[in-house]
Design a protein around this motif. Structure first.
Motif: not given
Length: 233
Positions: A96-100, A122-133, A168-170
């Protein structure tokens, strides 16, 4: 506009693109998710404005390889993975990728939620949240493995959903509550490899730093000058 429940629902879909969509419902309307994705692969959602009484975008069990970008969310409950672990046969969530994205006056920003009592593994894996305001958001970052939205359920017990590999990035902006990073994981399945970098979260209307609270989680706050930089002891 004003759907009785989900405005857009994707189930058992593949290679779907949603872009330039406007979704609107009153902020006090229950269960009016903007977009819900379940048991689907390779979905891209971009350049949408979503204002609802529930999640702007929600991702259920069996959701894989999802790319979400350039979403304006608010009011609503933010972008959520889950709730998970309630029904037998649920498949894993991964990629999962959530950006901008921008959240304004929402209950949550970025959320992962699982049921505790009688939870299905179950499993939740490989998730990126980035550049979020986030602007005046009550829970900018939240992992809740004791999800219980009504009086008929129970916060008791431990979730069997394994959450791992979440970044969780930026994530920057203002929190309307003291705790801007709230990570509450299962004792039986502690969260693994949860990373935070480039955080800058202050209390709304002030320059005071928001706090972090983490439980049963293998988490890392990477880099310097983050706000918050470490969870409360």
């Amino acid at each position: 506009m004003n759907s009785k429940m989900f405005h857009l629902l994707m189930d058992q879909c593949e290679n779907i693109a949603v872009r330039d969509v406007y979704i609107s419902a009153p902020k006090d309307s229950p269960n009016t998710d903007g977009i819900h994705i379940g048991n689907s692969n390779k979905v891209k959602i971009s350049n949408c404005y979503i204002a609802t009484g529930d999640d702007c975008i929600s991702m259920g069990a069996g959701t894989t390889n999802i790319n979400i970008s350039s979403i304006l969310c608010g009011p609503g409950h933010g972008i959520s993975i889950g709730s998970l672990g309630k029904y037998k046969g649920e498949k894993d969530v991964r990629g999962i990728s959530v950006r901008n994205c921008t959240f304004t006056n929402t209950t949550n920003g970025l959320r992962i939620k699982t049921w505790a009592r009688l939870s299905v593994p179950t499993t939740v894996s490989n998730v990126t949240f980035a550049d979020v305001r986030v602007n005046n958001v009550k829970n900018p970052i939240i992992i809740d493995q004791f999800y219980c939205p009504h009086s008929l359920c129970s916060h008791q017990g431990e979730s069997a959903v394994q959450i791992k590999g979440v970044k969780f990035i930026d994530i920057k902006g203002s929190s309307s509550s003291q705790v801007g990073v709230d990570v509450q994981c299962s004792k039986s399945k502690p969260c693994q490899n949860i990373q935070f970098s480039g955080l800058d979260l202050t209390l709304a209307g002030t320059t005071q730093p928001a706090a972090a609270s983490c439980s049963n989680a293998n988490n890392k706050f990477l880099g310097i000058n983050q706000v918050p930089s470490l969870p409360a002891s």
